[in-house]
Write a protein that holds these residues in place. Structure first.
Motif, short mmCIF file in Angstrom:
data_model
loop_
_atom_site.label_atom_id
_atom_site.label_comp_id
_atom_site.label_asym_id
_atom_site.label_seq_id
_atom_site.Cartn_x
_atom_site.Cartn_y
_atom_site.Cartn_z
N THR A 138 4.19 -25.87 -28.76
CA THR A 138 3.00 -25.76 -28.70
C THR A 138 2.03 -26.87 -28.84
O THR A 138 2.51 -27.66 -29.56
N ALA A 139 1.01 -26.79 -27.84
CA ALA A 139 0.17 -28.11 -27.56
C ALA A 139 -1.35 -27.80 -27.50
O ALA A 139 -1.74 -26.68 -27.02
N THR A 140 -1.96 -28.83 -27.56
CA THR A 140 -3.25 -28.83 -27.24
C THR A 140 -3.99 -29.33 -25.72
O THR A 140 -3.21 -30.46 -25.51
N VAL A 141 -4.06 -28.64 -24.87
CA VAL A 141 -4.55 -29.10 -23.75
C VAL A 141 -5.77 -30.09 -23.48
O VAL A 141 -6.61 -30.16 -24.29
N GLY A 142 -5.43 -31.24 -22.83
CA GLY A 142 -6.38 -32.20 -22.84
C GLY A 142 -7.48 -32.03 -22.08
O GLY A 142 -7.76 -31.02 -21.66
N ARG A 143 -8.37 -33.17 -22.18
CA ARG A 143 -9.58 -32.90 -21.77
C ARG A 143 -9.81 -32.74 -20.25
O ARG A 143 -10.68 -32.19 -19.71
N ARG A 144 -8.68 -33.31 -19.52
CA ARG A 144 -8.67 -33.04 -18.11
C ARG A 144 -7.89 -31.72 -17.50
O ARG A 144 -7.46 -31.46 -16.38
N GLY A 145 -7.48 -31.03 -18.67
CA GLY A 145 -6.69 -29.75 -18.51
C GLY A 145 -4.99 -29.91 -18.30
O GLY A 145 -4.52 -29.32 -17.64
N ASP A 146 -4.81 -30.98 -18.92
CA ASP A 146 -3.36 -31.37 -18.83
C ASP A 146 -2.55 -31.49 -20.19
O ASP A 146 -3.16 -31.74 -21.19
N ILE A 147 -1.21 -31.18 -20.06
CA ILE A 147 -0.28 -31.49 -21.21
C ILE A 147 0.81 -32.52 -20.58
O ILE A 147 1.65 -32.12 -19.58
N ARG A 148 0.91 -33.65 -21.34
CA ARG A 148 2.00 -34.47 -20.90
C ARG A 148 3.04 -34.83 -21.95
O ARG A 148 2.75 -34.67 -22.86
N VAL A 149 4.14 -34.65 -21.39
CA VAL A 149 5.49 -34.67 -22.00
C VAL A 149 6.25 -35.97 -21.63
O VAL A 149 6.39 -36.09 -20.37
N ALA A 150 6.57 -36.90 -22.47
CA ALA A 150 7.32 -37.93 -21.83
C ALA A 150 8.67 -37.70 -21.49
O ALA A 150 9.32 -36.86 -22.10
N LYS A 151 9.01 -38.30 -20.10
CA LYS A 151 10.10 -37.82 -19.43
C LYS A 151 11.30 -38.21 -20.18
O LYS A 151 12.59 -37.57 -20.28
N SER A 152 11.28 -39.10 -21.22
CA SER A 152 12.35 -39.87 -21.92
C SER A 152 12.66 -38.96 -23.24
O SER A 152 13.75 -38.99 -23.74
N SER A 153 11.73 -37.91 -23.41
CA SER A 153 12.22 -37.07 -24.52
C SER A 153 13.29 -35.87 -24.36
O SER A 153 13.31 -35.54 -23.05
N GLU A 154 13.96 -35.79 -25.35
CA GLU A 154 14.74 -34.40 -25.16
C GLU A 154 14.30 -33.34 -24.51
O GLU A 154 14.98 -32.56 -23.76
N MET A 155 13.03 -32.85 -25.07
CA MET A 155 12.34 -31.85 -24.82
C MET A 155 12.27 -31.69 -23.29
O MET A 155 12.34 -30.79 -22.56
N ALA A 156 11.46 -32.84 -22.84
CA ALA A 156 11.30 -32.90 -21.30
C ALA A 156 12.73 -32.62 -20.44
O ALA A 156 12.32 -32.02 -19.53
N LYS A 157 13.63 -33.47 -20.99
CA LYS A 157 15.09 -33.13 -20.26
C LYS A 157 15.37 -31.75 -20.25
O LYS A 157 15.92 -31.14 -19.15
N ARG A 158 15.03 -31.25 -21.43
CA ARG A 158 15.51 -29.73 -21.45
C ARG A 158 14.84 -28.80 -20.49
O ARG A 158 15.28 -27.94 -19.78
N ILE A 159 13.49 -29.06 -20.46
CA ILE A 159 12.66 -28.56 -19.44
C ILE A 159 13.15 -28.36 -17.93
O ILE A 159 13.05 -27.59 -17.35
N ILE A 160 13.28 -29.90 -17.82
CA ILE A 160 13.59 -29.91 -16.19
C ILE A 160 14.75 -29.28 -15.98
O ILE A 160 14.94 -28.90 -14.68
N LYS A 161 15.71 -29.53 -16.86
CA LYS A 161 17.11 -28.77 -16.51
C LYS A 161 17.22 -27.36 -16.34
O LYS A 161 17.52 -26.95 -15.35
N ARG A 162 16.30 -26.53 -17.27
CA ARG A 162 16.16 -25.02 -16.99
C ARG A 162 15.12 -24.70 -15.82
O ARG A 162 15.59 -23.88 -15.33
N MET A 163 14.19 -25.71 -15.29
CA MET A 163 13.34 -25.52 -14.31
C MET A 163 14.27 -25.32 -13.06
O MET A 163 14.40 -24.77 -12.19
N LYS A 164 15.22 -26.49 -13.02
CA LYS A 164 16.18 -26.57 -11.91
C LYS A 164 17.20 -25.30 -11.69
O LYS A 164 17.45 -25.08 -10.71
N ALA A 165 17.34 -24.60 -12.92
CA ALA A 165 18.23 -23.41 -13.02
C ALA A 165 17.31 -22.24 -12.33
O ALA A 165 17.86 -21.23 -12.57
N GLY A 166 16.15 -22.51 -11.99
CA GLY A 166 15.48 -21.40 -11.45
C GLY A 166 14.25 -20.52 -12.57
O GLY A 166 13.79 -19.78 -12.20
#
Length: 602
Positions: free
Chosen positions: A563-591
């Motif tokens: 759960t996150a709060t959308v930034g002033r520019r309408g964005d949510i940023r997740v550091a690519k070095s985090s485990e969460m970002a790695k898990r999201i990218i992996k599942r997105m590649k799986a479709g």
């Protein structure tokens, strides 16, 4: 032997006989008064009608003149019985008076044109005198009025009083220190009666035993006397203001509503609040909009332009007046006032016939105006008869209500099978429901719509419900308390089945846990913008256009990720070095796709 003179009732009431004697026209004349004249005047006086008293006063003057030797006075003929007196309006008494003149070979004096024609046809020597029209002089009553006087109250044995000020802000003041005598009031009432006869703008609106209503231009005068009242009383009321429709609150919205088409409107308020003044303003506006406008009034005291015809009860019946109005085909009719059952029935009948109706009704609260229709108009017909209530207080529009007809579950009930026709009364300004009217068993219920979610006990119960429901709902939901023991939860459409469970197993368990009835209602969530994912060297950025500052739940496939709060520019940023970002990218590649939902606020 000189020819005697027989006067009829009309000239005795007018005082024309004594006037002719004093003018020397009937010097030494033998005046023969039929007993039928005396009986008719006595009957009128016994019914408290002023014409009877005036006629008897004229007979007293003739008696005084006879004592001085100026005339000979004699009473002859047969006294009519009760049935003949009751048939006086059909000419029975007039016939008895003519018979006396025929028998004596007397000349006949009358100011009744029909009586004159009939007497001439029977061969009588007739002297017709036109009804006396004296020059119109100011009434003695007018000395009590000032520019800010709303009404004057005079009673025998009491000091004169007056209401002075303006509508909604007046005071009762004493007009002197000396109580009025019965003689003074009787002379004043006689003067008022004479003025009503002489003034083209004056007429007797109603005359009953002990009560008379007279309209003199804008002034309405009520005269009460025993046995109706405990003493002679005169009350005079007149409008002190003529207000343009444009000066009222909501005038633009009401104008638009009136011009949309024929409406059913009730103008409500307590006595003296300015309802008739508002109604007159509406009538003038409608006339200016080229509508044909008429009024139904008793008494006819609305101050409207001469182009608007004011109708009174025809032969004492508003139903008969309405029949004529339907032939006249007005666009709008102002009904002042709607009070008795027959008035409401006439109002409803004309409204359902397609005539725009604006009724004036006494009510202490806006909803009271509609409640007065209950039992007089079928419940389901009320919105067709009245769709707007305008409440006037202290000369101002303080409330406007809309009346609508829907089929739904009444507020406070939860079972879907309790749905029924409901008349919803809404606040015109906010659109919020204020009352519901519906049948419950054999009764008609008028129920205030009160959603007091701020009750401490309800807030506590709401938190307990949220805590329990959160175990079953992933997305946002809303709890709405209905009563101390029932609530509705509004959940996303795709979550409703999960909350209810197979064969209602989940919701039954929730109800047992909470000890209250829970109704689950699916709602369509407003669509969120499709997230756009940007993969940069340092961040995984989720763009949500127009969602700045909002809290959202981020899902990958069916799994909630964070759960996150959308930034002033309408964005949510997740550091690519985090485990969460790695898990999201992996599942997105799986479709699998990223989905966002509004987060539930606690």
């Amino acid at each position: 032997m000189a020819q005697p003179l027989v006067p009829d009732t009309s000239v005795v009431i007018d005082g024309r006989v004594s006037a002719k004697i004093k003018a020397g026209e009937l010097k030494g004349k033998r005046i023969v008064v039929p007993e039928a004249v005396v009986a008719e005047l006595e009957a009128q006086a016994n019914h408290g009608r002023d014409i009877g008293l005036r006629g008897l006063e004229e007979l007293r003057r003739l008696s005084e003149l006879a004592k001085t030797g100026k005339i000979e006075l004699e009473y002859v003929g047969i006294r009519p019985n009760l049935d003949q007196i009751k048939l006086a309006g059909g000419g029975e008494i007039d016939a008895m008076i003519r018979d006396v003149a025929l028998e004596l070979g007397a000349s006949f004096l009358t100011s009744d044109q029909v009586q004159s024609r009939v007497a001439e046809a029977m061969g009588l020597d007739v002297e017709y005198v036109r009804p006396q029209r004296e020059a119109i002089k100011p009434l003695s009553l007018e000395k009590y009025f000032t520019e800010d006087t709303l009404s004057v109250h005079l009673k025998e044995g009491a000091v004169p009083m007056a209401k002075r000020g303006r509508v909604g802000d007046f005071s009762l003041v004493r007009l002197g220190e000396r109580p009025l005598s019965e003689r003074e009031l009787r002379d004043l009432s006689r003067e008022i009666y004479e003025r009503a006869k002489a003034d083209p703008e004056g007429y007797v609106e109603m005359e009953k035993m002990g009560a008379t209503i007279i309209q003199l231009g804008p002034m309405r005068i009520a005269i009460a006397k025993p046995p109706f009242s405990d003493g002679l009383e005169i009350t005079a009321v007149r409008p002190v203001a003529k207000v343009n429709f444009d000066s009222y609150r909501h005038n633009l919205e009401l104008k638009a509503r009136l011009k949309e088409g024929q409406r059913g409107i009730l103008i409500a308020g307590p006595p003296g609040s300015g309802k008739s003044t508002f109604a007159a303003g509406v009538a003038e506006y409608l006339l200016a909009c080229n509508y044909v406008v008429k009024t139904l009034e008793s008494p006819r005291d609305l101050q409207v332009p001469s182009e608007i015809t004011q109708y009174a009860p025809l032969e004492g019946s508003m139903e008969a007046s309405a029949d004529i109005l339907l032939l006249v085909r007005p666009d709008y009719t102002i009904y002042d006032e709607v009070r008795k059952t027959r008035d409401f029935q006439v109002f409803a009948d004309m409204r359902l016939a397609g005539v725009g109706m604006i009724g004036v009704v006494h009510a202490n609260k806006p909803i009271d105006a509609l409640q007065r229709l209950l039992g007089r108009v079928d419940l389901g017909m009320i919105p067709q008869v009245v769709d707007t209530v305008v409440f006037i207080e202290k000369g101002e529009v303080t409330k406007v209500l809309d009346v609508e007809f829907v089929v739904r579950v009444p507020t406070g009930m939860v079972e879907a099978d309790l749905a029924r026709p409901v008349i919803v009364v809404k606040d015109f300004e906010t659109g919020a429901d204020e009352y519901e009217m519906y049948t419950y068993g054999e009764e008609i219920v008028v129920m205030p719509v009160c959603r007091d979610d701020k009750k401490p006990s309800w807030r506590l119960a709401s938190r307990e419900i949220e805590k329990e429901i959160s175990h079953h709902v992933r997305g946002p939901f809303k709890v709405e308390m209905l009563t101390d023991s029932s609530a509705v939860i509004h959940v996303p459409q795709d979550e409703a089945a999960r909350v209810i469970g197979k064969a209602g197993k989940n919701i039954d368990q929730i109800e047992r846990t909470l000890g209250m009835h829970i109704d689950v209602r699916a709602r369509e969530e407003p669509g969120l913008p499709a997230p756009r994912v940007e993969d940069t060297s340092k961040h995984l950025i989720i763009w949500l256009e127009g969602m700045a500052g909002e809290s959202v739940d981020v899902f990958v496939g069916e799994e909630p990720v964070f759960t996150a709060t959308v930034g002033r520019r309408g964005d949510i940023r997740v550091a690519k070095s985090s485990e969460m970002a790695k898990r999201i990218i992996k599942r997105m590649k799986a479709g699998e796709e990223i989905e966002v939902k509004r987060a539930r606020s606690d």
